[in-house]
Design a protein around this motif. Structure first.
Motif, PDB file in Angstrom:
ATOM      1  N   THR A 264      38.551  48.830  35.150  1.00 18.38           N
ATOM      2  CA  THR A 264      38.515  47.381  35.008  1.00 18.38           C
ATOM      3  C   THR A 264      39.056  46.666  36.228  1.00 18.38           C
ATOM      4  O   THR A 264      38.752  45.518  36.444  1.00 18.38           O
ATOM      5  CB  THR A 264      39.292  46.935  33.756  1.00 18.38           C
TER       6      THR A 264
ATOM      7  N   ALA B 156      36.057  46.155  38.543  1.00 18.99           N
ATOM      8  CA  ALA B 156      35.140  45.195  37.924  1.00 18.99           C
ATOM      9  C   ALA B 156      35.742  43.799  37.927  1.00 18.99           C
ATOM     10  O   ALA B 156      35.044  42.813  38.161  1.00 18.99           O
ATOM     11  CB  ALA B 156      34.812  45.623  36.500  1.00 18.99           C
ATOM     12  N   GLY B 157      37.040  43.707  37.682  1.00 18.00           N
ATOM     13  CA  GLY B 157      37.713  42.408  37.705  1.00 18.00           C
ATOM     14  C   GLY B 157      37.694  41.783  39.088  1.00 18.00           C
ATOM     15  O   GLY B 157      37.457  40.590  39.239  1.00 18.00           O
TER      16      GLY B 157
ATOM     17  N   THR C 179      34.126  40.645  39.830  1.00 20.12           N
ATOM     18  CA  THR C 179      33.835  39.416  39.090  1.00 20.12           C
ATOM     19  C   THR C 179      34.511  38.223  39.742  1.00 20.12           C
ATOM     20  O   THR C 179      33.914  37.161  39.902  1.00 20.12           O
ATOM     21  CB  THR C 179      34.292  39.556  37.622  1.00 20.12           C
ATOM     22  N   GLN C 180      35.761  38.414  40.133  1.00 20.41           N
ATOM     23  CA  GLN C 180      36.503  37.330  40.781  1.00 20.41           C
ATOM     24  C   GLN C 180      35.854  36.933  42.100  1.00 20.41           C
ATOM     25  O   GLN C 180      35.705  35.747  42.407  1.00 20.41           O
ATOM     26  CB  GLN C 180      37.942  37.789  41.021  1.00 20.41           C
TER      27      GLN C 180
ATOM     28  N   VAL D  43      32.642  37.350  42.977  1.00 20.43           N
ATOM     29  CA  VAL D  43      31.352  36.709  42.704  1.00 20.43           C
ATOM     30  C   VAL D  43      31.551  35.288  42.193  1.00 20.43           C
ATOM     31  O   VAL D  43      30.857  34.358  42.626  1.00 20.43           O
ATOM     32  CB  VAL D  43      30.531  37.552  41.702  1.00 20.43           C
ATOM     33  N   LEU D  44      32.509  35.082  41.288  1.00 19.07           N
ATOM     34  CA  LEU D  44      32.774  33.730  40.790  1.00 19.07           C
ATOM     35  C   LEU D  44      33.269  32.807  41.898  1.00 19.07           C
ATOM     36  O   LEU D  44      32.877  31.638  41.962  1.00 19.07           O
ATOM     37  CB  LEU D  44      33.779  33.772  39.641  1.00 19.07           C
TER      38      LEU D  44
END
Length: 147
Positions: A34, A37-38, A41-42, A44-45
């Motif tokens: 995770t 992945a976290g 994600t951070q 990309v956001l």
């Protein structure tokens, strides 16, 4: 429009909150899958927030530029036509006189002073381009076939 401006002003705050990193004093606990992945994600956001901010500011600048008052303008651009990547013809109106200008990098030349003014096309009735019209016909036929 007022809601959009508030949202535009709050966008950087939300983006910074999304990108906020844990305080340095807090221990960082690495977790298995995770963590990666976290971080992804951070990232990309954050990237999406920056791209959205760029598009929102470009849209806002275009709207503000169009809404700017044109008081005191004595020179008006009637039309322009690109001749090449860096050369263009520009028809300007100064008072009652229209002048055809040749514009190239580093030089502007008066090519012709119009003896009778050219009437610009009426912008209220915009012609539908042939491609768009043809596409609408095809889409209309597809809708009829589905019914």
């Amino acid at each position: 429009m007022g809601r959009f401006l508030w949202a535009l002003l709050l966008l950087p705050v939300v983006a910074l909150a999304a990108l906020e990193v844990a305080p340095a004093a807090a221990p960082v606990v690495a977790s298995g899958g995770t963590g990666l992945a976290g971080q992804l994600t951070q990232t990309v956001l954050g990237l999406l927030a920056v791209v959205a901010l760029i598009f929102a500011l470009a849209w806002l600048m275009r709207r503000v530029h169009q809404a700017a008052p044109r008081q005191g303008q004595v020179i008006d651009v009637i039309g322009a036509k690109a001749l090449g990547p860096r050369d263009r013809l520009v028809l300007v109106q100064v008072g009652e006189e229209q002048i055809l200008l040749g514009v190239s990098p580093g030089r502007i030349s008066a090519l012709h002073v119009m003896s009778t003014p050219v009437q610009p096309p009426d912008r209220t009735t915009q012609a539908t381009p042939e491609f768009a019209q043809r596409l609408m016909e095809l889409l209309g036929k597809d809708q009829k076939d589905k019914k």
